[in-house]
Motif scaffolding. Structure first.
Motif, PDB file in Angstrom:
ATOM      1  N   SER A 166       0.829  -1.199   0.000  1.00  0.00           N
ATOM      2  CA  SER A 166       0.000   0.000   0.000  1.00  0.00           C
ATOM      3  C   SER A 166       0.866   1.253   0.000  1.00  0.00           C
ATOM      4  O   SER A 166       0.617   2.210  -0.743  1.00  0.00           O
ATOM      5  CB  SER A 166      -0.919  -0.009   1.222  1.00  0.00           C
ATOM      6  N   HIS A 167       1.915   1.250   0.825  1.00  0.00           N
ATOM      7  CA  HIS A 167       2.799   2.410   0.931  1.00  0.00           C
ATOM      8  C   HIS A 167       3.491   2.696  -0.399  1.00  0.00           C
ATOM      9  O   HIS A 167       3.521   3.839  -0.870  1.00  0.00           O
ATOM     10  CB  HIS A 167       3.847   2.158   2.013  1.00  0.00           C
ATOM     11  N   LYS A 168       4.017   1.648  -1.040  1.00  0.00           N
ATOM     12  CA  LYS A 168       4.767   1.876  -2.280  1.00  0.00           C
ATOM     13  C   LYS A 168       3.841   2.218  -3.442  1.00  0.00           C
ATOM     14  O   LYS A 168       4.113   3.144  -4.218  1.00  0.00           O
ATOM     15  CB  LYS A 168       5.594   0.644  -2.631  1.00  0.00           C
ATOM     16  N   ILE A 169       2.751   1.467  -3.594  1.00  0.00           N
ATOM     17  CA  ILE A 169       1.854   1.684  -4.737  1.00  0.00           C
ATOM     18  C   ILE A 169       1.277   3.090  -4.703  1.00  0.00           C
ATOM     19  O   ILE A 169       1.174   3.768  -5.735  1.00  0.00           O
ATOM     20  CB  ILE A 169       0.739   0.615  -4.740  1.00  0.00           C
ATOM     21  N   ASN A 170       0.910   3.565  -3.529  1.00  0.00           N
ATOM     22  CA  ASN A 170       0.289   4.884  -3.429  1.00  0.00           C
ATOM     23  C   ASN A 170       1.281   6.030  -3.622  1.00  0.00           C
ATOM     24  O   ASN A 170       0.872   7.194  -3.693  1.00  0.00           O
ATOM     25  CB  ASN A 170      -0.411   5.024  -2.076  1.00  0.00           C
ATOM     26  N   ARG A 171       2.562   5.705  -3.700  1.00  0.00           N
ATOM     27  CA  ARG A 171       3.592   6.723  -3.947  1.00  0.00           C
ATOM     28  C   ARG A 171       4.245   6.570  -5.315  1.00  0.00           C
ATOM     29  O   ARG A 171       5.165   7.305  -5.643  1.00  0.00           O
ATOM     30  CB  ARG A 171       4.647   6.676  -2.833  1.00  0.00           C
ATOM     31  N   THR A 172       3.749   5.626  -6.090  1.00  0.00           N
ATOM     32  CA  THR A 172       4.271   5.430  -7.436  1.00  0.00           C
ATOM     33  C   THR A 172       3.665   6.459  -8.387  1.00  0.00           C
ATOM     34  O   THR A 172       2.446   6.605  -8.442  1.00  0.00           O
ATOM     35  CB  THR A 172       3.929   4.015  -7.942  1.00  0.00           C
ATOM     36  N   PRO A 173       4.483   7.205  -9.134  1.00  0.00           N
ATOM     37  CA  PRO A 173       3.932   8.151 -10.110  1.00  0.00           C
ATOM     38  C   PRO A 173       2.980   7.436 -11.069  1.00  0.00           C
ATOM     39  O   PRO A 173       3.309   6.391 -11.625  1.00  0.00           O
ATOM     40  CB  PRO A 173       5.181   8.656 -10.846  1.00  0.00           C
ATOM     41  N   SER A 174       1.794   7.986 -11.241  1.00  0.00           N
ATOM     42  CA  SER A 174       0.752   7.301 -12.002  1.00  0.00           C
ATOM     43  C   SER A 174      -0.188   8.308 -12.643  1.00  0.00           C
ATOM     44  O   SER A 174      -0.198   9.489 -12.290  1.00  0.00           O
ATOM     45  CB  SER A 174      -0.046   6.371 -11.078  1.00  0.00           C
ATOM     46  N   LEU A 175      -1.004   7.809 -13.558  1.00  0.00           N
ATOM     47  CA  LEU A 175      -2.034   8.655 -14.147  1.00  0.00           C
ATOM     48  C   LEU A 175      -3.056   9.071 -13.097  1.00  0.00           C
ATOM     49  O   LEU A 175      -3.616  10.155 -13.162  1.00  0.00           O
ATOM     50  CB  LEU A 175      -2.745   7.917 -15.286  1.00  0.00           C
ATOM     51  N   TYR A 176      -3.304   8.183 -12.118  1.00  0.00           N
ATOM     52  CA  TYR A 176      -4.251   8.537 -11.062  1.00  0.00           C
ATOM     53  C   TYR A 176      -3.790   9.792 -10.331  1.00  0.00           C
ATOM     54  O   TYR A 176      -4.570  10.720 -10.102  1.00  0.00           O
ATOM     55  CB  TYR A 176      -4.405   7.389 -10.069  1.00  0.00           C
ATOM     56  N   LEU A 177      -2.533   9.824  -9.944  1.00  0.00           N
ATOM     57  CA  LEU A 177      -2.022  10.982  -9.215  1.00  0.00           C
ATOM     58  C   LEU A 177      -1.911  12.205 -10.119  1.00  0.00           C
ATOM     59  O   LEU A 177      -2.006  13.339  -9.652  1.00  0.00           O
ATOM     60  CB  LEU A 177      -0.656  10.652  -8.598  1.00  0.00           C
ATOM     61  N   GLU A 178      -1.717  11.959 -11.421  1.00  0.00           N
ATOM     62  CA  GLU A 178      -1.575  13.062 -12.370  1.00  0.00           C
ATOM     63  C   GLU A 178      -2.922  13.657 -12.771  1.00  0.00           C
ATOM     64  O   GLU A 178      -3.086  14.865 -12.846  1.00  0.00           O
ATOM     65  CB  GLU A 178      -0.857  12.558 -13.625  1.00  0.00           C
ATOM     66  N   ALA A 179      -3.912  12.791 -13.028  1.00  0.00           N
ATOM     67  CA  ALA A 179      -5.164  13.281 -13.611  1.00  0.00           C
ATOM     68  C   ALA A 179      -6.417  12.744 -12.949  1.00  0.00           C
ATOM     69  O   ALA A 179      -7.500  13.303 -13.149  1.00  0.00           O
ATOM     70  CB  ALA A 179      -5.196  12.937 -15.108  1.00  0.00           C
ATOM     71  N   GLY A 180      -6.325  11.659 -12.168  1.00  0.00           N
ATOM     72  CA  GLY A 180      -7.512  11.067 -11.559  1.00  0.00           C
ATOM     73  C   GLY A 180      -8.390  10.403 -12.606  1.00  0.00           C
ATOM     74  O   GLY A 180      -7.979  10.172 -13.740  1.00  0.00           O
ATOM     75  N   ALA A 181      -9.640  10.097 -12.220  1.00  0.00           N
ATOM     76  CA  ALA A 181     -10.641   9.510 -13.129  1.00  0.00           C
ATOM     77  C   ALA A 181     -10.145   8.210 -13.759  1.00  0.00           C
ATOM     78  O   ALA A 181     -10.425   7.937 -14.932  1.00  0.00           O
ATOM     79  CB  ALA A 181     -11.032  10.512 -14.214  1.00  0.00           C
ATOM     80  N   ILE A 182      -9.416   7.418 -12.990  1.00  0.00           N
ATOM     81  CA  ILE A 182      -8.833   6.200 -13.543  1.00  0.00           C
ATOM     82  C   ILE A 182      -8.646   5.182 -12.418  1.00  0.00           C
ATOM     83  O   ILE A 182      -8.580   5.550 -11.243  1.00  0.00           O
ATOM     84  CB  ILE A 182      -7.483   6.522 -14.235  1.00  0.00           C
TER      85      ILE A 182
END
Length: 297
Positions: A154-170
């Protein structure tokens, strides 16, 4: 995808999100609650039509990355490709937005789908029925789940750069082994993200018995069925459950973990597999910056 591990947040991943990849999102200008102009990233979505040999199966809305894995995984998870079916080619035409999965011989599922389409114009009931039939007599293999793994993932996945963190709606889905996240797929639909994982596993002949599937989406019956059909014995999510999803998890021997946020989680199936080895006092609460919502759609 060949990863550069300059960013330590991508270490351990075999496949990771590519939020900066061209075509996955774009900047759009709008206005905030005070009438001030703002520029935000929004996720792109486009249609992809999947064929099984000469038979058109479905058109899905997707962000467009890994179309071959999406097609393979969708057909496998819908019971249209059996483990023993010989896939001879997976051809993607970017201009036509079409993927054709070819098998050595025509499958029974093509004839069944054609009959259903001719009689009622809708194959959803047949498809779901086939998925449920695949669970008959299924018992997933023994597995162990350490709570320290859950917290580390949970700690690592939630800190991985992603489209979710960039734009949401995914939505995101991650294939994991112990405390290590291996393959992280995203898409506008949570089922698409799971299907990409399934396609990657099938293409590489990956053993599912020691794996964990992590998802941002709800733990619905279909999500549980797909995980069980993939042979993965543990499914975890930041979001909640449906009653039928819990029932199917208990039926198949799948460990089901939901509402995984910070140091909290709820196990509604497969409690006997849990080894509570984490020191709760050492588990930090979630930083708001990295806090993902338990997606409700």
């Amino acid at each position: 995808m060949q990863l550069s591990v300059r960013d330590e947040r991508y270490q351990d991943y075999l496949v990771a999100p590519e939020p900066a990849r061209a075509g996955l999102s774009r900047r759009v200008t709008g206005y905030d609650e005070n009438g001030q102009p703002v520029e935000v990233s929004v996720v792109e979505e486009r249609p992809l039509t999947i064929y099984l040999n000469a038979r058109e199966i479905v058109t899905a809305m997707t962000i467009g990355d890994y179309p071959e894995y999406l097609a393979l995984g969708f057909l496998a998870n819908q019971g249209m490709l059996a483990p023993g079916d010989d896939v001879t080619a997976v051809d993607y035409d970017e201009e036509l937005a079409v993927v054709v999965v070819r098998t050595a011989v025509e499958t029974d599922h093509e004839a069944k789908l054609q009959k259903k389409t001719r009689t009622s114009g809708c194959a959803v009931g047949t498809v779901f029925g086939d998925m449920m039939a695949g669970l008959d007599g299924m018992t997933l293999p023994p597995a162990t789940l350490r709570t320290s793994w859950l917290y580390a993932l949970s700690h690592k996945i939630n800190r991985t750069p992603s489209l979710y963190l960039e734009a949401g709606a995914i939505h995101g889905t991650v294939l994991c082994q112990g405390p290590r996240p291996l393959v992280y797929m995203e898409d506008v639909g949570r089922h698409n993200a799971v299907d990409k994982i399934a396609g990657w596993m099938r293409a590489g002949g990956v053993n599912p018995e020691d794996k964990i599937l992590y998802t941002t989406g709800r733990l619905t019956s279909e999500m549980v069925i797909k995980t069980a059909l993939m042979g993965i014995p543990i499914l975890a999510s930041r979001s909640g459950f449906t009653a039928w999803g819990v029932e199917i998890a208990n039926q198949t021997g799948l460990t089901l973990i939901g509402r995984l946020k910070g140091k909290r989680f709820t196990c509604l199936a497969g409690e006997d597999r849990l080894i509570r080895d984490a020191d709760q006092g050492r588990i930090p609460d979630e930083d708001r910056k990295h806090r993902r919502k338990g997606a409700g759609t």
